[in-house]
Write a protein that holds these residues in place. Structure first.
Motif, PDB file in Angstrom:
ATOM      1  N   ALA A  11       0.831  -1.207   0.000  1.00  0.00           N
ATOM      2  CA  ALA A  11       0.000   0.000   0.000  1.00  0.00           C
ATOM      3  C   ALA A  11       0.866   1.258   0.000  1.00  0.00           C
ATOM      4  N   ALA A  12       1.961   1.230   0.800  1.00  0.00           N
ATOM      5  CA  ALA A  12       2.860   2.385   0.840  1.00  0.00           C
ATOM      6  C   ALA A  12       3.527   2.600  -0.519  1.00  0.00           C
ATOM      7  N   GLU A  13       3.953   1.515  -1.153  1.00  0.00           N
ATOM      8  CA  GLU A  13       4.576   1.628  -2.474  1.00  0.00           C
ATOM      9  C   GLU A  13       3.562   2.136  -3.498  1.00  0.00           C
ATOM     10  N   ARG A  14       2.304   1.650  -3.367  1.00  0.00           N
ATOM     11  CA  ARG A  14       1.259   2.117  -4.270  1.00  0.00           C
ATOM     12  C   ARG A  14       1.007   3.614  -4.090  1.00  0.00           C
ATOM     13  N   ASP A  15       0.943   4.055  -2.843  1.00  0.00           N
ATOM     14  CA  ASP A  15       0.719   5.477  -2.570  1.00  0.00           C
ATOM     15  C   ASP A  15       1.871   6.312  -3.102  1.00  0.00           C
ATOM     16  N   SER A  16       3.105   5.790  -2.940  1.00  0.00           N
ATOM     17  CA  SER A  16       4.264   6.518  -3.451  1.00  0.00           C
ATOM     18  C   SER A  16       4.227   6.624  -4.970  1.00  0.00           C
ATOM     19  N   LEU A  17       3.891   5.509  -5.627  1.00  0.00           N
ATOM     20  CA  LEU A  17       3.785   5.521  -7.090  1.00  0.00           C
ATOM     21  C   LEU A  17       2.675   6.453  -7.554  1.00  0.00           C
ATOM     22  N   GLN A  18       1.552   6.461  -6.822  1.00  0.00           N
ATOM     23  CA  GLN A  18       0.441   7.352  -7.180  1.00  0.00           C
ATOM     24  C   GLN A  18       0.848   8.813  -7.042  1.00  0.00           C
ATOM     25  N   SER A  19       1.623   9.099  -5.947  1.00  0.00           N
ATOM     26  CA  SER A  19       2.105  10.465  -5.756  1.00  0.00           C
ATOM     27  C   SER A  19       3.055  10.870  -6.877  1.00  0.00           C
ATOM     28  N   ASP A  20       3.978   9.956  -7.240  1.00  0.00           N
ATOM     29  CA  ASP A  20       4.893  10.241  -8.347  1.00  0.00           C
ATOM     30  C   ASP A  20       4.130  10.437  -9.646  1.00  0.00           C
ATOM     31  N   PHE A  21       3.109   9.604  -9.859  1.00  0.00           N
ATOM     32  CA  PHE A  21       2.315   9.722 -11.083  1.00  0.00           C
ATOM     33  C   PHE A  21       1.575  11.050 -11.129  1.00  0.00           C
TER      34      PHE A  21
END
Length: 211
Positions: free
Chosen positions: A68-78
Motif C-alpha cells: 500500500a505504501a509503495e502504491r501510494d508513493s507511485l500514485q504520488s509520483d504519477f
C-alpha cells in the motif's frame, strides 16, 4: 415355577429384551459420556489463539502495508508527473500561440518591407529614367550644333557656375563669327534657349540640362 425363581414383572404380551443388549447400550452411553468429558476437558484446557495475532497474519499485514505504501508513493509520483506534463503542455501551447503571433507579425513586416522595396525600386527606376533622360539631354563644354548634336529647347546649368563661365549662341556655318547671343553669368544657374540652325558654345560652365 420353582421356588428359587421370582415371578416375572414383564407385562403380559410384551416380549422381554435380553439382559446382554441392555448391558451393551449402557457401555456405549458410558463411552460417549467419557469421550465427551475428555474432549470438553481438552477444549476447556486449551487457550484459543486469535487469528489476527498469528505470525502468518502479521506477515501478510506487513506485506500489505508495504504494498500500500509503495502504491501510494507511485500514485504520488504519477500525480506529480501528470501535473508536470500538464504544465509543460500548457507552456508549449502558450509558446505556440506566441510563435503564431510572431509569425503573423513577421509576415506583416515582410509585406511592409516588400512594399517599401517596391516603392524604392519604382523611385530608383523613375530617378534612373530621369537621369538617363538628363544624360541624353545634357551638354558639356564645347560647341554643339542644334538638331544634330543636341535637341532644340531651353538648357539650364545643372549646378551654380563660376565667374569664368562663358556661353554663346552662334549661327550655324559661320565658324563662330555670327554670334546671336552670349553671356558671362558670373554665378547662379543660367539658362539658354537654342533652336535649329544654331550652334551652342559652352566654356567652363559645367553641365547644361535640357528643361
Amino acid at each position: 415355577m420353582s421356588e428359587n425363581q421370582s415371578p416375572s414383572t414383564v407385562p403380559a404380551g410384551v416380549e422381554e429384551k435380553p439382559k446382554t443388549e441392555k448391558k451393551r447400550w449402557g457401555l456405549v452411553l458410558s463411552s460417549v459420556l467419557v469421550i465427551g468429558a475428555l474432549v470438553g476437558g481438552v477444549f476447556w484446557g486449551m487457550d484459543l489463539v486469535d487469528p489476527k495475532e498469528s505470525e502468518e497474519y502479521l506477515a501478510l499485514s506487513e506485506s500489505h502495508a508495504a504494498v500500500a505504501a509503495e502504491r501510494d508513493s507511485l500514485q504520488s509520483d504519477f500525480d506529480e508527473l501528470e501535473a508536470g506534463i500538464a504544465g509543460r503542455e500548457e507552456a508549449v501551447e502558450e509558446r505556440g500561440v506566441a510563435l503564431d503571433e510572431q509569425a503573423a507579425n513577421l509576415d506583416t513586416r515582410d509585406q511592409e518591407l516588400k512594399d517599401a522595396e517596391d516603392k524604392v525600386a519604382a523611385r530608383e527606376k523613375a530617378v534612373g529614367k530621369i537621369e538617363a533622360e538628363q544624360l541624353e539631354n545634357s551638354v558639356e563644354d564645347g560647341v554643339w550644333t542644334v538638331g544634330s548634336d543636341i535637341k532644340a529647347g531651353t538648357y539650364r546649368a545643372k549646378e551654380a557656375v563660376g565667374s569664368d563661365c562663358y556661353w554663346a549662341v552662334i549661327k550655324t556655318g559661320t565658324n563662330g563669327s555670327d554670334i546671336i547671343d552670349n553671356g558671362i553669368p558670373g554665378g547662379g544657374r543660367p539658362s539658354v534657349t537654342v533652336k535649329k540652325g544654331q550652334d551652342f558654345e559652352s566654356s567652363r560652365c559645367g553641365t547644361w540640362v535640357k528643361q
